[in-house]
Design a protein around this motif. Structure first.
Motif, mmCIF file in Angstrom:
data_model
loop_
_atom_site.group_PDB
_atom_site.id
_atom_site.type_symbol
_atom_site.label_atom_id
_atom_site.label_comp_id
_atom_site.label_asym_id
_atom_site.label_seq_id
_atom_site.Cartn_x
_atom_site.Cartn_y
_atom_site.Cartn_z
ATOM 1 N N LYS A 277 0.822 -1.214 0.000
ATOM 2 C CA LYS A 277 0.000 0.000 0.000
ATOM 3 C C LYS A 277 0.858 1.267 0.000
ATOM 4 C CE LYS A 277 -4.172 -1.763 0.244
ATOM 5 N NZ LYS A 277 -3.775 -3.064 -0.209
ATOM 6 N N TYR A 278 1.931 1.246 0.781
ATOM 7 C CA TYR A 278 2.757 2.448 0.889
ATOM 8 C C TYR A 278 4.229 2.055 0.884
ATOM 9 C CZ TYR A 278 2.121 7.416 1.249
ATOM 10 O OH TYR A 278 2.046 8.743 0.944
ATOM 11 N N PHE A 279 4.702 1.715 -0.292
ATOM 12 C CA PHE A 279 6.054 1.167 -0.451
ATOM 13 C C PHE A 279 7.104 2.203 -0.044
ATOM 14 C CE2 PHE A 279 9.606 -0.378 -3.273
ATOM 15 C CZ PHE A 279 9.816 -1.538 -2.539
ATOM 16 N N GLY A 280 8.086 1.746 0.743
ATOM 17 C CA GLY A 280 9.153 2.627 1.205
ATOM 18 C C GLY A 280 9.002 3.033 2.656
ATOM 19 N N PHE A 281 7.753 2.970 3.174
ATOM 20 C CA PHE A 281 7.498 3.365 4.562
ATOM 21 C C PHE A 281 7.030 2.198 5.424
ATOM 22 C CE2 PHE A 281 7.104 7.307 2.164
ATOM 23 C CZ PHE A 281 7.868 8.171 2.927
ATOM 24 N N GLN A 282 7.101 0.960 4.860
ATOM 25 C CA GLN A 282 6.606 -0.198 5.605
ATOM 26 C C GLN A 282 7.374 -0.431 6.900
ATOM 27 O OE1 GLN A 282 7.942 -0.218 2.572
ATOM 28 N NE2 GLN A 282 9.046 -2.094 2.066
ATOM 29 N N ALA A 283 8.684 -0.184 6.878
ATOM 30 C CA ALA A 283 9.502 -0.389 8.085
ATOM 31 C C ALA A 283 9.182 0.646 9.153
ATOM 32 C CB ALA A 283 10.983 -0.315 7.720
ATOM 33 N N THR A 284 8.685 1.820 8.744
ATOM 34 C CA THR A 284 8.316 2.870 9.700
ATOM 35 C C THR A 284 6.948 2.594 10.308
ATOM 36 O OG1 THR A 284 9.511 4.420 8.285
ATOM 37 C CG2 THR A 284 8.108 5.380 9.975
ATOM 38 N N LEU A 285 5.989 2.169 9.460
ATOM 39 C CA LEU A 285 4.605 1.970 9.917
ATOM 40 C C LEU A 285 4.414 0.689 10.724
ATOM 41 C CD1 LEU A 285 2.518 3.016 6.768
ATOM 42 C CD2 LEU A 285 2.448 4.107 9.004
ATOM 43 N N ALA A 286 5.154 -0.383 10.363
ATOM 44 C CA ALA A 286 4.943 -1.697 10.996
ATOM 45 C C ALA A 286 5.046 -1.667 12.526
ATOM 46 C CB ALA A 286 5.917 -2.724 10.413
ATOM 47 N N PRO A 287 6.064 -1.017 13.132
ATOM 48 C CA PRO A 287 6.128 -0.991 14.602
ATOM 49 C C PRO A 287 4.941 -0.280 15.264
ATOM 50 C CG PRO A 287 8.246 -0.343 13.646
ATOM 51 C CD PRO A 287 7.259 -0.390 12.536
ATOM 52 N N TYR A 288 4.400 0.783 14.597
ATOM 53 C CA TYR A 288 3.236 1.490 15.148
ATOM 54 C C TYR A 288 2.020 0.571 15.201
ATOM 55 C CZ TYR A 288 5.912 5.785 14.195
ATOM 56 O OH TYR A 288 6.862 6.761 14.163
ATOM 57 N N VAL A 289 1.774 -0.142 14.089
ATOM 58 C CA VAL A 289 0.615 -1.053 14.013
ATOM 59 C C VAL A 289 0.774 -2.185 15.018
ATOM 60 C CG1 VAL A 289 -0.725 -2.569 12.514
ATOM 61 C CG2 VAL A 289 0.255 -0.479 11.576
ATOM 62 N N THR A 290 1.993 -2.733 15.109
ATOM 63 C CA THR A 290 2.268 -3.831 16.050
ATOM 64 C C THR A 290 2.016 -3.382 17.484
ATOM 65 O OG1 THR A 290 3.983 -4.625 14.541
ATOM 66 C CG2 THR A 290 4.020 -5.505 16.783
ATOM 67 N N GLU B 32 -4.041 5.640 6.294
ATOM 68 C CA GLU B 32 -5.074 5.018 7.138
ATOM 69 C C GLU B 32 -5.509 3.676 6.554
ATOM 70 O OE1 GLU B 32 -9.379 6.071 9.229
ATOM 71 O OE2 GLU B 32 -8.763 7.167 7.456
ATOM 72 N N ARG B 33 -5.657 3.618 5.222
ATOM 73 C CA ARG B 33 -6.034 2.350 4.580
ATOM 74 C C ARG B 33 -4.945 1.297 4.768
ATOM 75 N NH1 ARG B 33 -7.025 6.023 0.141
ATOM 76 N NH2 ARG B 33 -9.109 6.888 0.434
ATOM 77 N N ALA B 34 -3.685 1.727 4.694
ATOM 78 C CA ALA B 34 -2.563 0.801 4.901
ATOM 79 C C ALA B 34 -2.580 0.264 6.332
ATOM 80 C CB ALA B 34 -1.243 1.508 4.619
ATOM 81 N N VAL B 35 -2.842 1.148 7.296
ATOM 82 C CA VAL B 35 -2.909 0.746 8.712
ATOM 83 C C VAL B 35 -4.070 -0.229 8.936
ATOM 84 C CG1 VAL B 35 -3.409 1.574 11.051
ATOM 85 C CG2 VAL B 35 -1.738 2.776 9.641
ATOM 86 N N ASP B 36 -5.216 0.032 8.301
ATOM 87 C CA ASP B 36 -6.373 -0.873 8.418
ATOM 88 C C ASP B 36 -6.023 -2.273 7.924
ATOM 89 O OD1 ASP B 36 -8.053 0.933 9.573
ATOM 90 O OD2 ASP B 36 -9.039 1.552 7.717
ATOM 91 N N ASP B 37 -5.304 -2.338 6.800
ATOM 92 C CA ASP B 37 -4.871 -3.638 6.267
ATOM 93 C C ASP B 37 -3.926 -4.338 7.241
ATOM 94 O OD1 ASP B 37 -6.342 -3.085 4.090
ATOM 95 O OD2 ASP B 37 -4.750 -3.189 2.615
ATOM 96 N N GLY B 38 -3.026 -3.556 7.850
ATOM 97 C CA GLY B 38 -2.088 -4.117 8.826
ATOM 98 C C GLY B 38 -2.789 -4.661 10.057
ATOM 99 N N VAL B 39 -3.785 -3.932 10.548
ATOM 100 C CA VAL B 39 -4.551 -4.373 11.735
ATOM 101 C C VAL B 39 -5.311 -5.651 11.413
ATOM 102 C CG1 VAL B 39 -6.429 -3.761 13.305
ATOM 103 C CG2 VAL B 39 -4.727 -2.038 12.694
ATOM 104 N N ASN B 40 -5.900 -5.718 10.206
ATOM 105 C CA ASN B 40 -6.615 -6.940 9.796
ATOM 106 C C ASN B 40 -5.673 -8.126 9.689
ATOM 107 O OD1 ASN B 40 -9.630 -6.668 9.066
ATOM 108 N ND2 ASN B 40 -8.751 -4.773 8.302
#
Length: 549
Positions: free
Chosen positions: A173-186, A394-402
């Motif tokens: 969904k948001y290539f290049g920022f996955q390593a930044t977003l993943a810890p927040y969702v986790t 937000e859509r990327a985060v929703d996918d991560g939470v799911n």
């Protein structure tokens, strides 16, 4: 009744049905038309697949501009009318509801299956033979899929394991920022999970997203509790270890249902009337304060008089106009929304560790923070430069939470980047070669349809799709089942868990393929379309109403 019994034989089917009914039947009239509609829909979505997928700019009926590569959002905003294409939309919506991811795979694969079926229909195969061949190939694919597992997440409470698999989901969904977003969702998901002895589970609604413009994605943060994107109403901006009262109604003097007349004879009567209203409001606020409440939350309006007394008794006031946000806040603080104005009972009142107004990016927000180990709600405050970027995040985060929700059910993962699809295609080709009868042609086409994933990934990365697919088959023939498309480089890449650790959930992939095949087979089985005349009178003219002279 006699009119209804009349039947015009010369008119055929139209003579039997109501006036205005349309009917289409046969391969050319019904089946091919349905396939064409489904192909058009799949073509729109397929170019958005993968980390380098192209975005679509959709202007909806409310003239809202949406820029996204998320297939579920695109399909929601398109308002598809064709009945056959709608079946693909329904399959994608079910995939979104069940897994929250792989909606693009569902639509693209279903469209590709129908495209290949069209070629078979033109060569003379009957739809029933195509359906039988597709069904056999699909059952074989479902048997192979679990054997390709390369990674398993044993403990969804392990932050490192969860972050690793979330990077694959967020990267699409948001290539290049996955390593930044993943810890927040986790962090947010693990904050609302039940503690160790209980089985890990996740309610998707327990993770909220608050979008604030300004700053960068690195400025985002996670909080246990809920964030309201507005300041408090009074001067009190902070409360610690506070009891909370939540009111669904407004904090103001209640108005009567019927009209009344008050006769005021002199100035003294006028003063006494106003004092009586003030006394009533003060008694209500005093009762709330004496019950130990320190924070009042309301979903309605607050009168100036009520605000005056709330300030006098040192009560913090927060206004939340959205009833959905109010309901989520009740879940976060364990309170009950009251419809009457008055002091709450011990069971109806909630509790919060910290309530305070903070300033983030020049905007004031109210934070209801819970410091308990197991919080009911966690919030991710997302920061980015523009509104469109925030919506996409937000859509990327929703996918991560799911995905974390799926992890709690099934932690098995397959190699990503098109590796699974090529391996399935390779084995189904071998099965088709060993099969006698007309089913073998449909099975080969099923294997060809699976190539849509690596082919699209290669095309969106600027590579030659044919060369990439050929190289993938060569690697898989050597036994490298994790070989996939390298979207950052050129050609193919082999890794222990797929290309650069990219992996797909077995549960999600299984669901997407199942729904895609079901949708495609349903469209293929339709041999006649009967459409009634739409209900309602004539549509108004485009220029608006008015009599014509």
């Amino acid at each position: 009744m006699s009119r209804g019994l009349n039947y015009n034989q010369a008119a055929g089917l139209q003579g039997m049905l109501k006036e205005g009914t349309k009917s289409m039947e046969g391969v050319d009239e019904a089946v091919i038309r349905n396939i064409e509609a489904a192909k058009q829909l799949a073509r729109i979505c397929s170019s958005s697949m993968g980390p380098n997928g192209l975005k679509k700019l959709v202007v909806n009926h409310l003239e809202k501009i949406i820029v996204t590569s998320d297939c579920a959002t695109i399909l929601k905003e398109l308002e598809v009318q064709h009945p056959a294409a709608k079946m693909l939309v329904l399959a994608a919506m079910m995939q979104e509801k069940e897994c929250g991811d792989a909606t693009n795979l569902t639509v693209s694969f279903a469209g590709e299956l129908l495209k290949k079926a069209e070629d078979l229909l033109h060569t003379g195969l009957h739809p029933s033979e195509i359906v039988a061949g597709y069904r056999t190939a699909f059952e074989k694919a479902m048997d192979i899929l679990p054997t390709l597992t390369v990674h398993t997440v044993d403990d969804p409470r392990d932050a490192l394991q969860v972050s690793h698999v979330l990077e694959s989901v967020l990267g699409t969904k948001y290539f290049g920022f996955q390593a930044t977003l993943a810890p927040y969702v986790t962090q947010a998901c693990q904050a609302v999970m039940p503690s160790a002895p209980k089985k890990p589970s996740l309610n998707v609604d327990s993770v909220r997203v608050c979008k604030l413009q300004g700053g960068t994605i690195e400025d985002s943060l996670v909080m246990k509790g809920i964030v309201v994107s507005r300041s408090t109403e009074g001067t009190i901006k902070r409360a610690l270890k506070a009891k909370v009262a939540v009111y669904g109604c407004g904090i103001e003097a209640s108005s009567t249902e019927t009209k009344g007349t008050v006769l005021i004879r002199n100035a003294e009567d006028l003063l006494n009337y106003n004092k009586g209203e003030e006394k009533l409001m003060e008694d209500i606020i005093k009762g709330i304060a004496e019950s130990g409440i320190a924070v009042v939350v309301t979903g309605g309006s607050i009168s100036e008089m009520a605000l005056h007394f709330l300030e006098r008794y040192k009560l913090m006031v927060v206004k939340i106009p959205s009833k959905w946000e109010l309901r989520r806040l009740c879940g976060a603080v364990n309170a009950t929304a009251l419809v009457r104005l008055g002091p709450p009972t011990a069971e109806e009142a909630g509790f919060v560790d910290v309530v305070e107004v903070r300033e983030v990016g020049g905007r004031k927000i109210t934070v209801f923070e819970q410091n308990a180990e197991e919080s009911r709600v966690a919030s991710i405050i997302l920061r980015a430069s523009t509104h469109n970027v925030l919506e996409d995040l937000e859509r990327a985060v929703d996918d991560g939470v799911n995905m974390v929700k799926v992890l709690c059910t099934d932690g098995r993962f397959l190699p990503g980047a098109g590796a699974v699809e090529i391996e399935l295609a390779r084995r189904i080709y071998k099965l088709a070669d060993a099969t006698t009868g007309l089913d073998q042609y449909a099975m080969r086409k099923f294997a060809e349809a699976l190539e849509i994933v690596p082919r699209t990934l290669a095309e969106s990365s600027g590579q030659d799709a044919t060369d990439t697919v050929a190289a993938l088959y060569a690697e898989h023939e050597k036994g490298n089942v994790t070989a996939g498309v390298d979207v950052e480089g050129t050609g193919v890449k082999v890794g222990a868990e797929g290309v650069q650790g990219v992996c797909d959930s077995l549960f999600v992939k299984d669901s997407a393929l199942r729904l895609a095949v079901d949708a495609a087979l349903t469209v293929l089985r339709v041999d006649q379309i009967i459409m009634s005349k739409p209900a309602g009178g004539p549509k108004p003219p485009a220029g608006g109403g008015g009599d014509k002279e």
